[in-house]
Design an enzyme around this catalytic site. Sequence first.
Site, mmCIF file in Angstrom:
data_model
loop_
_atom_site.group_PDB
_atom_site.id
_atom_site.type_symbol
_atom_site.label_atom_id
_atom_site.label_comp_id
_atom_site.label_asym_id
_atom_site.label_seq_id
_atom_site.Cartn_x
_atom_site.Cartn_y
_atom_site.Cartn_z
ATOM 1 N NE ARG A 18 -2.114 -1.365 3.460
ATOM 2 C CZ ARG A 18 -2.464 -1.061 4.707
ATOM 3 N NH1 ARG A 18 -3.597 -0.438 4.956
ATOM 4 N NH2 ARG A 18 -1.667 -1.361 5.703
ATOM 5 C CG ASN A 36 -3.899 -4.549 3.639
ATOM 6 O OD1 ASN A 36 -3.335 -4.488 2.557
ATOM 7 N ND2 ASN A 36 -3.241 -4.479 4.778
#
Length: 88
Positions: A18, A36
């Site tokens: 990320r 996520n």
Amino acid sequence: MKAQIAHVAGRVQGVGFRNFVQREASRLGLSGYAKNLADGRVEVLAMGPAAALDELSGLLHRGPRWAEVRTVETREAPMLDLEGFHIR
């Protein structure tokens, strides 16, 4: 301007994926988010010029150093009113 959503599968959680996406998307001038998912994938919503989205898509297939990307499923998405690129 267009928007796309991608679901990235493989070893993509716990490897800085990320953060990698946020850094690259910001560099490309895109807005959106990376988060996520409970099933182990990472969801990426990105909005901006088509060429920048294409470049980000290529980067999603590679990921950061410790990631092992198996699949990237991408589709068009509706535009949202988001400023900048964030991690959720």
